[in-house]
Design a protein around this motif. Structure first.
Motif, short mmCIF file in Angstrom:
data_model
loop_
_atom_site.label_atom_id
_atom_site.label_comp_id
_atom_site.label_asym_id
_atom_site.label_seq_id
_atom_site.Cartn_x
_atom_site.Cartn_y
_atom_site.Cartn_z
N CYS A 1 0.86 -1.19 0.00
CA CYS A 1 0.00 0.00 0.00
C CYS A 1 0.89 1.23 0.00
CB CYS A 1 -0.96 0.00 1.19
SG CYS A 1 -0.16 0.10 2.79
N ARG B 1 -9.10 1.54 -1.04
CA ARG B 1 -8.53 2.65 -0.27
C ARG B 1 -8.93 2.57 1.20
NH1 ARG B 1 -6.97 7.90 -3.48
NH2 ARG B 1 -6.67 6.95 -5.51
N GLN C 1 3.43 5.89 -6.25
CA GLN C 1 2.33 5.36 -7.07
C GLN C 1 2.83 5.06 -8.49
OE1 GLN C 1 -1.27 7.88 -6.73
NE2 GLN C 1 -0.61 8.29 -4.64
N LYS D 1 -9.27 5.03 4.56
CA LYS D 1 -9.32 6.45 4.95
C LYS D 1 -8.48 6.72 6.19
CE LYS D 1 -11.82 9.31 3.61
NZ LYS D 1 -11.43 10.36 2.64
N ASP E 1 -4.86 9.03 3.15
CA ASP E 1 -5.45 7.72 2.86
C ASP E 1 -4.38 6.77 2.31
OD1 ASP E 1 -7.74 9.08 3.47
OD2 ASP E 1 -8.42 9.26 1.39
N GLU E 2 -4.60 5.50 2.50
CA GLU E 2 -3.71 4.50 1.91
C GLU E 2 -4.38 3.86 0.69
OE1 GLU E 2 -0.40 3.52 2.77
OE2 GLU E 2 -0.69 5.44 3.78
N ILE E 3 -3.63 3.75 -0.38
CA ILE E 3 -4.10 3.07 -1.58
C ILE E 3 -3.58 1.64 -1.50
CG2 ILE E 3 -4.09 3.03 -4.09
CD1 ILE E 3 -3.36 5.99 -4.03
N GLN E 4 -4.49 0.68 -1.53
CA GLN E 4 -4.08 -0.73 -1.48
C GLN E 4 -3.79 -1.19 -2.91
OE1 GLN E 4 -7.72 -1.89 0.71
NE2 GLN E 4 -6.29 -2.80 2.16
N GLU F 1 -4.50 -0.77 -8.36
CA GLU F 1 -5.24 -0.42 -7.14
C GLU F 1 -6.37 -1.40 -6.88
OE1 GLU F 1 -6.42 3.70 -6.87
OE2 GLU F 1 -7.95 3.25 -5.35
N SER G 1 0.65 5.86 0.30
CA SER G 1 -0.18 7.01 0.66
C SER G 1 -0.71 7.72 -0.59
CB SER G 1 0.65 8.01 1.47
OG SER G 1 1.22 7.38 2.58
N HIS G 2 -1.90 8.31 -0.45
CA HIS G 2 -2.50 8.95 -1.64
C HIS G 2 -1.70 10.19 -2.06
CE1 HIS G 2 -4.38 11.96 1.05
NE2 HIS G 2 -4.63 12.65 -0.03
N HIS H 1 -5.58 6.46 7.39
CA HIS H 1 -5.10 5.17 7.89
C HIS H 1 -3.92 5.31 8.86
CE1 HIS H 1 -5.31 0.88 7.81
NE2 HIS H 1 -4.04 0.76 7.47
#
Ligand SMILES: CC(C)(COP(=O)(O)OP(=O)(O)OC[C@H]1O[C@@H](n2cnc3c(N)ncnc32)[C@H](O)[C@@H]1OP(=O)(O)O)[C@@H](O)C(=O)NCCC(=O)NCCS
Length: 162
Positions: free
Chosen positions: A119, A141, A128, A143, A151-154, A138, A121-122, A145
């Motif tokens: 994961c 997400r 990314q 919130k 937010d974390e993007i999984q 992706e 961070s946004h 986190h």
């Protein structure tokens, strides 16, 4: 830049602590206050239990450690995890992250992983782009986190067979 990758050793811990602090500061800023201790990195770099195997790698250039990656493989369910990666900001975008990923990829393949999870961070657009280049997509997400307002993007990647 010529980059070589080898297994993490305890003597790397102090340098790894500094690299991880500096690299995470590039997207977390003042949210990250101080480096983890060298002992923290020693403890989390190789911790095998039950079906979980953890290995860590360092990248070197001109004899200096410039990057670190910690990876886990769950040999029961075939899920690999990229726990954390960081490169010395002075060496960003020169192939160090790719070299570390290749070492982790060989580790996961050697243990027959079918899927890799991580994961990011946004706000971390650099990571990314990096994960996309490494083949991650992706999946969801989380919130607020690890930090409020971030937010974390999984992300995940299915390993190709063969
Ligand atoms: C993310 C990180 C590990 C990438 O390492 P790196 O050594 O800079 O990456 P590489 O030079 O191997 O680049 C690999 C690919 O990532 C992408 N990439 C890397 N930096 C990029 C940037 N600034 N903009 C766009 N794409 C980028 C590119 O696709 C690149 O492939 P290319 O060189 O063929 O174009 C590094 O930037 C870092 O440590 N960042 C801070 C810590 C961090 O974010 N860790 C992950 C937190 S979850």
């Amino acid at each position: 830049m010529s980059v070589t990758v080898r297994n993490f050793e305890e003597r790397d811990a102090e340098r790894v602590a500094r690299i991880m602090f500096e690299s995470f500061k590039t997207f977390l800023g003042d949210r990250i206050k101080e480096p983890e201790t060298p002992d923290y990195w020693i403890q989390c770099s190789t911790r095998d239990f039950a079906h979980s195997v953890t290995r860590s790698f360092v990248a070197e250039s001109d004899g200096k450690v410039i990057g670190y990656l910690c990876a886990t493989a769950n040999t029961k369910n075939g899920l690999g995890t990229l726990n954390v990666i960081g490169v010395d900001p002075a060496c960003f975008a020169q192939g160090c992250g790719s070299a570390l990923f290749a070492a982790a990829d060989a580790f996961w393949r050697g243990l027959g992983m079918r899927k890799i999870y991580t994961c990011t961070s946004h706000v971390n657009l650099r990571a990314q782009a990096y994960y996309k280049k490494m083949g991650f997509v992706e999946e969801g997400r989380l919130k607020d986190h690890f930090h409020e307002g971030i937010d974390e993007i999984q992300l995940s990647k299915f390993m190709k067979k063969g």
